[in-house]
Design a protein around this motif. Structure first.
Motif, PDB file in Angstrom:
ATOM      1  N   SER A 299       0.807  -1.215   0.000  1.00  0.00           N
ATOM      2  CA  SER A 299       0.000   0.000   0.000  1.00  0.00           C
ATOM      3  C   SER A 299       0.845   1.273   0.000  1.00  0.00           C
ATOM      4  O   SER A 299       0.320   2.366  -0.207  1.00  0.00           O
TER       5      SER A 299
ATOM      6  N   LYS B 219      -2.418   2.500 -11.284  1.00  0.00           N
ATOM      7  CA  LYS B 219      -3.869   2.313 -11.326  1.00  0.00           C
ATOM      8  C   LYS B 219      -4.327   1.216 -10.365  1.00  0.00           C
ATOM      9  O   LYS B 219      -5.429   1.279  -9.822  1.00  0.00           O
ATOM     10  N   ASP B 220      -3.472   0.200 -10.157  1.00  0.00           N
ATOM     11  CA  ASP B 220      -3.820  -0.845  -9.193  1.00  0.00           C
ATOM     12  C   ASP B 220      -3.625  -0.369  -7.765  1.00  0.00           C
ATOM     13  O   ASP B 220      -4.376  -0.756  -6.859  1.00  0.00           O
TER      14      ASP B 220
ATOM     15  N   LYS C 160      -4.193   2.507  -6.637  1.00  0.00           N
ATOM     16  CA  LYS C 160      -5.357   3.310  -6.263  1.00  0.00           C
ATOM     17  C   LYS C 160      -6.512   2.425  -5.814  1.00  0.00           C
ATOM     18  O   LYS C 160      -7.315   2.825  -4.979  1.00  0.00           O
ATOM     19  N   ARG C 161      -6.587   1.228  -6.384  1.00  0.00           N
ATOM     20  CA  ARG C 161      -7.683   0.301  -6.064  1.00  0.00           C
ATOM     21  C   ARG C 161      -7.315  -0.673  -4.943  1.00  0.00           C
ATOM     22  O   ARG C 161      -8.175  -1.369  -4.418  1.00  0.00           O
TER      23      ARG C 161
ATOM     24  N   GLU D 222      -6.659  -2.770  -1.805  1.00  0.00           N
ATOM     25  CA  GLU D 222      -7.227  -2.865  -0.463  1.00  0.00           C
ATOM     26  C   GLU D 222      -6.325  -3.722   0.421  1.00  0.00           C
ATOM     27  O   GLU D 222      -5.844  -3.283   1.441  1.00  0.00           O
TER      28      GLU D 222
ATOM     29  N   TRP E  32      -8.707  -6.306  -7.314  1.00  0.00           N
ATOM     30  CA  TRP E  32      -8.360  -4.905  -7.596  1.00  0.00           C
ATOM     31  C   TRP E  32      -7.360  -4.768  -8.741  1.00  0.00           C
ATOM     32  O   TRP E  32      -6.988  -3.653  -9.114  1.00  0.00           O
ATOM     33  N   GLN E  33      -6.923  -5.890  -9.313  1.00  0.00           N
ATOM     34  CA  GLN E  33      -5.951  -5.809 -10.402  1.00  0.00           C
ATOM     35  C   GLN E  33      -6.646  -5.494 -11.733  1.00  0.00           C
ATOM     36  O   GLN E  33      -7.672  -6.078 -12.065  1.00  0.00           O
ATOM     37  N   HIS E  34      -6.053  -4.586 -12.514  1.00  0.00           N
ATOM     38  CA  HIS E  34      -6.493  -4.334 -13.865  1.00  0.00           C
ATOM     39  C   HIS E  34      -5.842  -5.370 -14.785  1.00  0.00           C
ATOM     40  O   HIS E  34      -4.646  -5.587 -14.734  1.00  0.00           O
TER      41      HIS E  34
END
Length: 227
Positions: free
Chosen positions: A62, A72-73, A75-76, A78, A224-226
């Motif tokens: 984190s 981008k990941d 930001k998502r 957790e 949460w992975q793109h």
């Protein structure tokens, strides 16, 4: 972990050695992610390291300065998903040194190569079967260890491509001081290239693929992975 790597499996490339994931023995426990502080009192003394590892690994992922995640990941992000911690995957292994092994170039995910040698063999029993894994030491062009006393243990198992990373997972070990080694598969982590293709990660040697399921350690993929 702030520099773009040349070779990376969390033990290489100006990155600190991987943190250790370990075990939790809870009857009927559900899948766990980030361990909550309120649970600390339920952890037995031998499992404290596992408890703190998972918390530290989540903090690492984190933190923008240390995280291997794409922006981008991040930001998502957790928390990481783990298999339920399980003391059954904490096993004693017999270590035998491979003193005269020849250095070789281990291929990676990007075409780069990591210079390694087989440092030794680990033999152990799991699920009523005998197994063995090769453990590696990275060496420099002068033939000296480039990671101090850190050894590298990649392994594959039958969870790969289902609930864990298809390319296998890694463990970090220190050079054994004797013949007995505590091998904790709950400490298994994913190579950084599982989260970001800019990292160059050593490929799993065929001889280190186990024909059993090892539902321990970090899971894959993450919601949460793109892709």
């Amino acid at each position: 972990m702030t520099k773009v790597p040349v070779i990376s499996q969390n033990k290489k490339v100006l990155l600190p050695a991987a943190l250790l994931v370990a075990v939790l023995l809870l009857s009927g426990c559900q899948e766990k992610k980030y361990l909550d502080k309120r649970e600390e009192g339920a952890i037995t003394p031998e499992l404290k390291e596992a408890y703190y590892f998972q918390a530290d690994l989540n903090r690492q992922f984190s933190d923008p300065k240390d995280s291997p995640l794409k922006k981008k990941d991040l930001k998502r992000f957790e928390e990481l998903s783990f298999f339920p911690l399980n003391a059954a995957y904490r096993v004693k292994a017999q270590f035998s040194r491979s003193a005269d092994s020849t250095p070789f170039w281990m291929p990676t995910t990007t075409g780069r190569k990591s210079r390694e040698r087989i440092y030794g063999i680990l033999q152990f029993e799991l699920d009523g079967q005998q197994h063995q894994l090769q453990v590696y030491q990275e060496i420099d062009t002068a033939g000296q260890a480039s990671q101090g006393d850190l050894l590298f243990l990649p392994f594959g198992d039958d969870t790969n491509g289902q609930d864990s990373y298809p390319g296998g997972r890694y463990l970090d070990l220190s050079i054994p001081q004797g013949e007995d080694v505590l091998l904790d598969f709950n400490q298994a982590y994913n190579p950084y290239c599982a989260y970001n293709a800019k990292y160059s990660c050593p490929l799993l040697p065929a001889q280190n693929r186990l024909s059993i399921e090892i539902p321990a350690g970090v899971k894959y993929p993450e919601p949460w992975q793109h892709k």
